[in-house]
Design a protein around this motif. Sequence first.
Motif, PDB file in Angstrom:
ATOM      1  N   THR A  52       0.808  -1.221   0.000  1.00 34.44           N
ATOM      2  CA  THR A  52       0.000   0.000   0.000  1.00 34.44           C
ATOM      3  C   THR A  52       0.843   1.274   0.000  1.00 34.44           C
ATOM      4  OG1 THR A  52      -1.803  -1.165   1.129  1.00 34.44           O
ATOM      5  CG2 THR A  52      -1.844   1.238   1.218  1.00 34.44           C
ATOM      6  N   PRO A  53       1.982   1.318   0.729  1.00 27.28           N
ATOM      7  CA  PRO A  53       2.763   2.565   0.721  1.00 27.28           C
ATOM      8  C   PRO A  53       3.509   2.833  -0.584  1.00 27.28           C
ATOM      9  CG  PRO A  53       3.235   1.224   2.685  1.00 27.28           C
ATOM     10  CD  PRO A  53       2.513   0.357   1.723  1.00 27.28           C
ATOM     11  N   LEU A  54       3.567   1.868  -1.496  1.00 28.12           N
ATOM     12  CA  LEU A  54       4.347   2.029  -2.722  1.00 28.12           C
ATOM     13  C   LEU A  54       3.544   2.829  -3.749  1.00 28.12           C
ATOM     14  CD1 LEU A  54       5.879  -1.540  -3.103  1.00 28.12           C
ATOM     15  CD2 LEU A  54       6.896   0.473  -2.038  1.00 28.12           C
ATOM     16  N   ALA A  55       3.911   4.081  -3.937  1.00 27.83           N
ATOM     17  CA  ALA A  55       3.181   4.941  -4.872  1.00 27.83           C
ATOM     18  C   ALA A  55       3.198   4.349  -6.273  1.00 27.83           C
ATOM     19  CB  ALA A  55       3.801   6.336  -4.879  1.00 27.83           C
ATOM     20  N   TRP A  56       2.026   4.349  -6.923  1.00 33.83           N
ATOM     21  CA  TRP A  56       1.834   3.848  -8.281  1.00 33.83           C
ATOM     22  C   TRP A  56       2.056   2.343  -8.388  1.00 33.83           C
ATOM     23  CZ3 TRP A  56      -0.441   7.648 -10.806  1.00 33.83           C
ATOM     24  CH2 TRP A  56      -0.099   8.972 -10.496  1.00 33.83           C
ATOM     25  N   GLY A  57       2.082   1.649  -7.254  1.00 33.93           N
ATOM     26  CA  GLY A  57       2.391   0.224  -7.282  1.00 33.93           C
ATOM     27  C   GLY A  57       1.382  -0.613  -8.039  1.00 33.93           C
ATOM     28  N   VAL A  58       0.087  -0.337  -7.880  1.00 32.39           N
ATOM     29  CA  VAL A  58      -0.941  -1.129  -8.555  1.00 32.39           C
ATOM     30  C   VAL A  58      -0.903  -0.891 -10.061  1.00 32.39           C
ATOM     31  CG1 VAL A  58      -3.446  -1.260  -8.902  1.00 32.39           C
ATOM     32  CG2 VAL A  58      -2.488  -1.506  -6.619  1.00 32.39           C
ATOM     33  N   VAL A  59      -0.718   0.361 -10.480  1.00 29.65           N
ATOM     34  CA  VAL A  59      -0.616   0.639 -11.914  1.00 29.65           C
ATOM     35  C   VAL A  59       0.613  -0.037 -12.491  1.00 29.65           C
ATOM     36  CG1 VAL A  59      -0.348   2.426 -13.661  1.00 29.65           C
ATOM     37  CG2 VAL A  59      -1.876   2.817 -11.730  1.00 29.65           C
ATOM     38  N   ARG A  60       1.732   0.036 -11.781  1.00 28.63           N
ATOM     39  CA  ARG A  60       2.946  -0.616 -12.259  1.00 28.63           C
ATOM     40  C   ARG A  60       2.743  -2.126 -12.354  1.00 28.63           C
ATOM     41  NH1 ARG A  60       8.218   0.780 -12.853  1.00 28.63           N
ATOM     42  NH2 ARG A  60       7.893   2.834 -11.919  1.00 28.63           N
ATOM     43  N   ARG A  62       5.782   2.959 -22.646  1.00 28.78           N
ATOM     44  CA  ARG A  62       5.488   4.365 -22.324  1.00 28.78           C
ATOM     45  C   ARG A  62       4.885   4.494 -20.924  1.00 28.78           C
ATOM     46  NH1 ARG A  62       3.975   4.157 -27.654  1.00 28.78           N
ATOM     47  NH2 ARG A  62       1.740   4.193 -27.265  1.00 28.78           N
ATOM     48  N   ALA A  63       4.094   3.486 -20.537  1.00 34.75           N
ATOM     49  CA  ALA A  63       3.531   3.509 -19.183  1.00 34.75           C
ATOM     50  C   ALA A  63       4.633   3.408 -18.136  1.00 34.75           C
ATOM     51  CB  ALA A  63       2.536   2.356 -19.010  1.00 34.75           C
ATOM     52  N   LEU A  64       5.587   2.510 -18.357  1.00 31.23           N
ATOM     53  CA  LEU A  64       6.687   2.373 -17.407  1.00 31.23           C
ATOM     54  C   LEU A  64       7.522   3.646 -17.354  1.00 31.23           C
ATOM     55  CD1 LEU A  64       7.842  -1.305 -18.093  1.00 31.23           C
ATOM     56  CD2 LEU A  64       6.549  -0.440 -16.137  1.00 31.23           C
ATOM     57  N   GLN A  65       7.710   4.281 -18.504  1.00 32.36           N
ATOM     58  CA  GLN A  65       8.460   5.542 -18.525  1.00 32.36           C
ATOM     59  C   GLN A  65       7.729   6.617 -17.716  1.00 32.36           C
ATOM     60  OE1 GLN A  65       8.985   6.471 -22.678  1.00 32.36           O
ATOM     61  NE2 GLN A  65      10.188   4.626 -23.073  1.00 32.36           N
ATOM     62  N   ALA A  66       6.410   6.666 -17.869  1.00 34.75           N
ATOM     63  CA  ALA A  66       5.631   7.650 -17.108  1.00 34.75           C
ATOM     64  C   ALA A  66       5.729   7.390 -15.615  1.00 34.75           C
ATOM     65  CB  ALA A  66       4.170   7.618 -17.559  1.00 34.75           C
ATOM     66  N   LEU A  67       5.734   6.112 -15.222  1.00 34.71           N
ATOM     67  CA  LEU A  67       5.825   5.766 -13.808  1.00 34.71           C
ATOM     68  C   LEU A  67       7.217   6.042 -13.258  1.00 34.71           C
ATOM     69  CD1 LEU A  67       3.787   2.438 -13.877  1.00 34.71           C
ATOM     70  CD2 LEU A  67       3.059   4.625 -12.909  1.00 34.71           C
ATOM     71  N   VAL A  75       9.088   8.459 -13.913  1.00 32.19           N
ATOM     72  CA  VAL A  75       9.268   9.892 -13.639  1.00 32.19           C
ATOM     73  C   VAL A  75       8.057  10.452 -12.885  1.00 32.19           C
ATOM     74  CG1 VAL A  75      10.778  10.225 -15.618  1.00 32.19           C
ATOM     75  CG2 VAL A  75       8.306  10.552 -15.901  1.00 32.19           C
ATOM     76  N   ALA A  76       7.223   9.559 -12.332  1.00 34.63           N
ATOM     77  CA  ALA A  76       6.045  10.019 -11.599  1.00 34.63           C
ATOM     78  C   ALA A  76       6.473  10.864 -10.406  1.00 34.63           C
ATOM     79  CB  ALA A  76       5.223   8.819 -11.124  1.00 34.63           C
ATOM     80  N   PRO A  77       5.688  11.872 -10.052  1.00 35.97           N
ATOM     81  CA  PRO A  77       6.095  12.808  -8.993  1.00 35.97           C
ATOM     82  C   PRO A  77       6.203  12.151  -7.627  1.00 35.97           C
ATOM     83  CG  PRO A  77       3.795  13.147  -9.609  1.00 35.97           C
ATOM     84  CD  PRO A  77       4.389  12.208 -10.623  1.00 35.97           C
ATOM     85  N   VAL A 127       1.136  15.773 -10.771  1.00 42.04           N
ATOM     86  CA  VAL A 127       0.367  14.533 -10.655  1.00 42.04           C
ATOM     87  C   VAL A 127      -0.571  14.395 -11.845  1.00 42.04           C
ATOM     88  CG1 VAL A 127      -1.341  13.288  -9.284  1.00 42.04           C
ATOM     89  CG2 VAL A 127       0.514  14.514  -8.141  1.00 42.04           C
ATOM     90  N   ALA A 128      -1.210  15.493 -12.240  1.00 38.47           N
ATOM     91  CA  ALA A 128      -2.143  15.456 -13.364  1.00 38.47           C
ATOM     92  C   ALA A 128      -1.446  15.033 -14.653  1.00 38.47           C
ATOM     93  CB  ALA A 128      -2.807  16.813 -13.540  1.00 38.47           C
ATOM     94  N   ARG A 129      -0.197  15.474 -14.826  1.00 35.68           N
ATOM     95  CA  ARG A 129       0.537  15.079 -16.034  1.00 35.68           C
ATOM     96  C   ARG A 129       0.756  13.569 -16.078  1.00 35.68           C
ATOM     97  NH1 ARG A 129       3.169  20.147 -15.560  1.00 35.68           N
ATOM     98  NH2 ARG A 129       4.781  19.309 -14.191  1.00 35.68           N
ATOM     99  N   THR A 130       1.071  12.971 -14.928  1.00 40.96           N
ATOM    100  CA  THR A 130       1.241  11.515 -14.894  1.00 40.96           C
ATOM    101  C   THR A 130      -0.078  10.805 -15.175  1.00 40.96           C
ATOM    102  OG1 THR A 130       3.060  11.690 -13.301  1.00 40.96           O
ATOM    103  CG2 THR A 130       1.951   9.555 -13.477  1.00 40.96           C
ATOM    104  N   LEU A 131      -1.150  11.285 -14.559  1.00 38.22           N
ATOM    105  CA  LEU A 131      -2.457  10.674 -14.793  1.00 38.22           C
ATOM    106  C   LEU A 131      -2.842  10.761 -16.266  1.00 38.22           C
ATOM    107  CD1 LEU A 131      -4.397  12.116 -11.705  1.00 38.22           C
ATOM    108  CD2 LEU A 131      -3.507   9.794 -11.970  1.00 38.22           C
ATOM    109  N   HIS A 132      -2.581  11.900 -16.866  1.00 39.04           N
ATOM    110  CA  HIS A 132      -2.938  12.093 -18.269  1.00 39.04           C
ATOM    111  C   HIS A 132      -2.090  11.201 -19.177  1.00 39.04           C
ATOM    112  CE1 HIS A 132      -5.053  14.280 -21.374  1.00 39.04           C
ATOM    113  NE2 HIS A 132      -3.917  14.505 -22.020  1.00 39.04           N
ATOM    114  N   ALA A 133      -0.806  11.062 -18.844  1.00 38.48           N
ATOM    115  CA  ALA A 133       0.061  10.192 -19.645  1.00 38.48           C
ATOM    116  C   ALA A 133      -0.406   8.742 -19.578  1.00 38.48           C
ATOM    117  CB  ALA A 133       1.509  10.313 -19.158  1.00 38.48           C
ATOM    118  N   LEU A 134      -0.798   8.291 -18.383  1.00 40.17           N
ATOM    119  CA  LEU A 134      -1.275   6.916 -18.241  1.00 40.17           C
ATOM    120  C   LEU A 134      -2.610   6.729 -18.959  1.00 40.17           C
ATOM    121  CD1 LEU A 134      -0.360   6.340 -14.482  1.00 40.17           C
ATOM    122  CD2 LEU A 134       0.772   5.330 -16.475  1.00 40.17           C
TER     123      LEU A 134
END
Length: 405
Positions: A70-78, A103-108, A110-112, A121-128
């Motif tokens: 749970t503490p791992l940011a973006w873990g579920v998307v990754r 491209r998804a891995l690249q976005a993750l 550099v995720a904030p 954060v919005a830029r990462t969401l939009h990229a995904l």
Amino acid sequence: MSSASQILERESELVRIATALDEAAAGSGRVIVIEGAAGIGKTALVREARELARRRGYGRLQAIGDETETPLAWGVVRQMVERSISRYSGEVRDAILAGPAGRALQALDVAPASGASDAEVARTLHALWWVAIDLSSTRPLLITVDDAQWSDQPSLRFLGYLARRIADLPIALVVATRPPSGGSGPLTELTVSPYVERLLPEPLSPVAVAAFHTPDGVVPCAAVVEAMHAACGGNPFLTGALLDELGSAGHDVSHPATAEAISGLGPATISRAMLSRLSPEALALAGAAAVLGFEASPWLAGRVAEVPPDALPEAVASLVRANVLVGGVDGLTFVHPVIREATVSALGPLQCSAMHARTVRELHAREVPAAQLAPHLLAAPVGTLADAAELLARAAAESAAAGDA
């Protein structure tokens, strides 16, 4: 494991899932949230959704929330992305990484992190989101997330972001979760969103419980069915687990006298009973797998559990035979979160803390990211690592987006 011959009393839910998939395939994206208590059958419905999508030629991404991650940011998307490419290698994998998954891995990557602005954060969401669009450009896409109550906050924000933007896309999103707690947050927002169709599976009726049978086909008599329904409250998973325990204890479920053996049993008792027949090595290995989390490496779990290497294969095999774990060389996963929670409870606080300490030392030696180490470090005794404060500070910097988002 004892079971019924089919998924029971979920006809309306299956029809709604099938309808959602058909509408998404026609270009009208749909979002379904399956909400209910542990063991009520959410995972079975997610599995059916994936099978229905497979038959319809859907692309499929999946992830499973895990309490230790749970503490791992973006873990579920990754996890969604990495699971979709992990079974490939060589040129095929290179080709996949050159496309949307890469491209998804690249976005993750550099995720904030800490202190990120809403715009970042919005830029990462939009990229995904654009990755999801690309993945659905050649065939419809199903995204499933099970045990979403344990998902990290940024991933949940992405699910909400996606849910609001797929109305005109061939994408179906199916999220299974226990009822959200706290009354706020991205998971609560998702479950009450006007874009979402909620499915609330009900407990099974005694008629459905009567359809369960032992592995050798013995059907419980009416008195046993009544006692099972009272003990398990119509919970499908616990009903099957109870039937297993009765058989293991030598009770004849076709005989009315067996109903007396069920009296007073509840979910926690049933889960603990499943563990009571394990060998010490197998029980220790189950405990290590519970501490390590989703798809734990059996080799790492063996070291954390201090199971000798020559005893590890049999310990894994016995846990699979007992329907405690599934998997093998590639990773160990509990058959159901209820069993995992019972396993942690059976360890006791001191043994659990000692296992977290051994996990910390093993992972630290492997130089894993600080955010992956932090949950175990916080649960381990003080002094487990000399540089604990520095590692926790680094972990906060890596995953504070979970709190900021």
